[in-house]
Design an enzyme around this catalytic site. Structure first.
Site, PDB file in Angstrom:
ATOM      1  N   LYS A  45       0.843  -1.201   0.000  1.00  0.00           N
ATOM      2  CA  LYS A  45       0.000   0.000   0.000  1.00  0.00           C
ATOM      3  C   LYS A  45       0.877   1.250   0.000  1.00  0.00           C
ATOM      4  O   LYS A  45       2.073   1.176   0.299  1.00  0.00           O
ATOM      5  CB  LYS A  45      -0.897  -0.018   1.244  1.00  0.00           C
ATOM      6  CG  LYS A  45      -0.118   0.073   2.559  1.00  0.00           C
ATOM      7  CD  LYS A  45      -1.029  -0.127   3.756  1.00  0.00           C
ATOM      8  CE  LYS A  45      -0.247   0.042   5.066  1.00  0.00           C
ATOM      9  NZ  LYS A  45      -1.079  -0.294   6.234  1.00  0.00           N
ATOM     10  N   ARG A 139     -11.353   0.544  14.351  1.00  0.00           N
ATOM     11  CA  ARG A 139     -11.034   1.311  13.156  1.00  0.00           C
ATOM     12  C   ARG A 139     -11.681   0.578  11.992  1.00  0.00           C
ATOM     13  O   ARG A 139     -12.888   0.629  11.845  1.00  0.00           O
ATOM     14  CB  ARG A 139      -9.484   1.349  13.063  1.00  0.00           C
ATOM     15  CG  ARG A 139      -8.904   2.401  12.199  1.00  0.00           C
ATOM     16  CD  ARG A 139      -7.376   2.298  12.125  1.00  0.00           C
ATOM     17  NE  ARG A 139      -6.911   1.078  11.454  1.00  0.00           N
ATOM     18  CZ  ARG A 139      -5.664   0.862  11.059  1.00  0.00           C
ATOM     19  NH1 ARG A 139      -4.727   1.766  11.284  1.00  0.00           N
ATOM     20  NH2 ARG A 139      -5.329  -0.250  10.446  1.00  0.00           N
ATOM     21  N   TYR A 267      13.102  31.768   6.960  1.00  0.00           N
ATOM     22  CA  TYR A 267      11.918  32.440   7.495  1.00  0.00           C
ATOM     23  C   TYR A 267      11.981  32.545   9.014  1.00  0.00           C
ATOM     24  O   TYR A 267      12.278  31.566   9.700  1.00  0.00           O
ATOM     25  CB  TYR A 267      10.655  31.668   7.115  1.00  0.00           C
ATOM     26  CG  TYR A 267      10.288  31.758   5.657  1.00  0.00           C
ATOM     27  CD1 TYR A 267      10.099  32.997   5.041  1.00  0.00           C
ATOM     28  CD2 TYR A 267      10.128  30.606   4.898  1.00  0.00           C
ATOM     29  CE1 TYR A 267       9.755  33.068   3.698  1.00  0.00           C
ATOM     30  CE2 TYR A 267       9.780  30.673   3.558  1.00  0.00           C
ATOM     31  CZ  TYR A 267       9.597  31.915   2.964  1.00  0.00           C
ATOM     32  OH  TYR A 267       9.251  31.988   1.648  1.00  0.00           O
ATOM     33  N   MET A 315       9.207  25.404   2.087  1.00  0.00           N
ATOM     34  CA  MET A 315       8.408  24.553   1.203  1.00  0.00           C
ATOM     35  C   MET A 315       9.277  23.836   0.169  1.00  0.00           C
ATOM     36  O   MET A 315       9.073  22.657  -0.121  1.00  0.00           O
ATOM     37  CB  MET A 315       7.347  25.398   0.483  1.00  0.00           C
ATOM     38  CG  MET A 315       6.423  24.561  -0.387  1.00  0.00           C
ATOM     39  SD  MET A 315       5.226  25.550  -1.305  1.00  0.00           S
ATOM     40  CE  MET A 315       4.177  26.143   0.008  1.00  0.00           C
TER      41      MET A 315
HETATM   42  C1  LIG Z   1      -0.458  -1.413   6.845  1.00  0.00           C
HETATM   43  C2  LIG Z   1      -1.116  -2.653   7.274  1.00  0.00           C
HETATM   44  C3  LIG Z   1      -0.365  -3.827   7.421  1.00  0.00           C
HETATM   45  C4  LIG Z   1       1.141  -3.848   7.345  1.00  0.00           C
HETATM   46  O1  LIG Z   1       1.619  -3.454   8.615  1.00  0.00           O
HETATM   47  P1  LIG Z   1       3.164  -3.297   8.872  1.00  0.00           P
HETATM   48  O2  LIG Z   1       3.291  -3.020  10.317  1.00  0.00           O
HETATM   49  O3  LIG Z   1       3.579  -2.154   8.020  1.00  0.00           O
HETATM   50  O4  LIG Z   1       3.807  -4.558   8.469  1.00  0.00           O
HETATM   51  C5  LIG Z   1      -1.045  -4.994   7.700  1.00  0.00           C
HETATM   52  N1  LIG Z   1      -2.373  -4.995   7.836  1.00  0.00           N
HETATM   53  C6  LIG Z   1      -3.133  -3.895   7.739  1.00  0.00           C
HETATM   54  C7  LIG Z   1      -4.595  -3.987   7.916  1.00  0.00           C
HETATM   55  C8  LIG Z   1      -2.523  -2.676   7.456  1.00  0.00           C
HETATM   56  O5  LIG Z   1      -3.266  -1.576   7.359  1.00  0.00           O
END
Ligand SMILES: *Cc1c(COP(=O)(O)O)cnc(C)c1O
Length: 381
Positions: A45, A139, A267, A315
């Protein structure tokens, strides 16, 4: 200056560059797959945690991973477009997501609610689904009170030939603190969730709870498959295992100036040169993902030494104090990397900005050029 130095200067004026080392990802995958009691799903992801989803996916699959995990359907489709044929699970989608396209491209879908199940049954006959139980984060995932009914509804859809329940998934809330009681509670709830699914007549062959930390610290959580993301690219949130960082970020020195003591920099003049010094300008800033919160603390590697970033991270640019070092425009600073030459790591940048290395490595933006360490690629293939 030698001819070699001149040509290196020319090559350096191409701008900030993120270089990914597949050999590091390969080594991490082998280590993690070796720790897992079952199979390893590579979580790619967020563009493979900022390392390139396809690069991480290919490398992981070549080194022990047997499947891929992403959040959105779009991320899964991008893997299919790149020609990857391994199983892909997408687990975070709104109820009106394009489930039909997902199934047409052979993506597995996680189901966290009755509404999702209903939409998938309606829109995407033949789907392979993983029922997702909330095992303690409040969640994503179905609430335990809704679980038994979700399992029964899924079983009826399965019997009607509308879908196949191939998996059950959960996720631990505090796995980076292995002794935290919420993990034991999560494991217990997951076991209950699997039993409840079985009692409903389901036979989920893929059961997955552990991410990186639990893969490294808690075999009781491994079940048939672990879902590993951070560990692939060198982050061990549990702090128990040394993994290999896979990302190097370099930036060219755009210009150099000599300033008098008392000169205010950037800045707000949050830093004033205490004495005459040389300042080197790098063309990247918070819009590129360099955390502004690291202002006043960050360092980069330049001419073989750590040099402080002074004044605020802007930035688009940062200023580095190089003292009396005769740094030239066109030289290369290493902003972060594996640390082998003394450069800061993503963990250093995270500490300087009170965040996680995850946020640092996923934050780099489109103005930064991407590259792959070719020497390392040859080593992998
Ligand atoms: C991101 C995620 C993972 C991977 O977790 P890591 O700690 O990065 O290995 C696994 N399961 C879910 C649901 C996630 O959102």
């Amino acid at each position: 200056m030698s001819a070699v130095a001149v040509s290196r200067v020319q090559e350096r004026v191409t701008g900030p560059t993120l270089t990914i080392d597949p050999a590091a990802i390969a080594a991490n995958t082998r280590l993690l797959a070796g720790r897992a009691t079952g199979e390893l799903m590579a979580v790619v992801k967020a563009d493979g945690f900022g390392h390139g989803a396809v690069t991480v996916a290919r490398t992981a699959l070549a080194n022990g991973a047997t499947g891929l995990g992403v959040t959105s359907i779009a991320e899964g489709l991008a893997l299919r477009e790149a020609g990857l044929r391994a199983p892909v699970l997408s687990w975070l989608n709104p109820v009106d997501a394009d489930f039909a396209t997902a199934v047409a491209h052979d993506l597995d879908l996680a189901v966290p609610s009755a509404a999702h199940l209903e939409a998938i049954v309606r829109e995407a006959p033949g789907a392979r689904i993983h029922l997702h139980l909330d095992t303690g984060l409040a969640r994503d995932g179905a609430e335990p009170t809704a679980w038994a009914r979700l399992c029964r509804t899924a079983r009826r859809a399965e019997q009607a030939g509308r879908l196949r329940v191939v998996g059950v998934m959960g996720h631990l809330p505090c796995a980076d603190e292995p002794g935290h009681p919420a993990n034991a509670a999560g494991r217990t709830r997951f076991a209950w969730g699997v039993e409840t699914a079985r009692a409903a007549g389901l036979r989920p062959a893929v059961r997955h709870l552990a991410a990186t930390s639990a893969t490294l610290t808690d075999p009781r959580s491994h079940h048939t498959t672990v879902r590993v993301g951070a560990g692939l690219i060198g982050i061990d949130p549990s702090g128990t295992t040394t993994l290999s960082w896979a990302m190097t970020l370099t930036a060219p020195v755009v210009s150099v100036r000599r300033v008098r003591g008392g000169t205010g920099v950037g800045y707000g003049h949050t830093w004033t040169a205490p004495r005459a010094t040389t300042l080197a300008l790098l063309p990247l800033g918070y819009a590129d993902g360099l955390p502004r919160a690291a202002s006043g603390r960050a360092e980069v590697l330049l001419r073989g030494r750590r040099r402080p970033v002074v004044g605020r991270v802007s930035m688009d640019q940062v200023v580095v104090d190089v003292g009396d070092e005769p740094v030239l425009a066109g030289e290369t600073a290493t902003v972060l990397g594996p640390g082998r030459a003394g450069e800061p790591t993503p963990a250093d940048w995270a500490a300087w900005s009170d965040t996680l290395p995850h946020e640092v490595v996923t934050g780099f933006g489109p103005r930064i050029a991407r590259g792959t360490a070719l020497a390392s690629l040859r080593g992998v293939r």
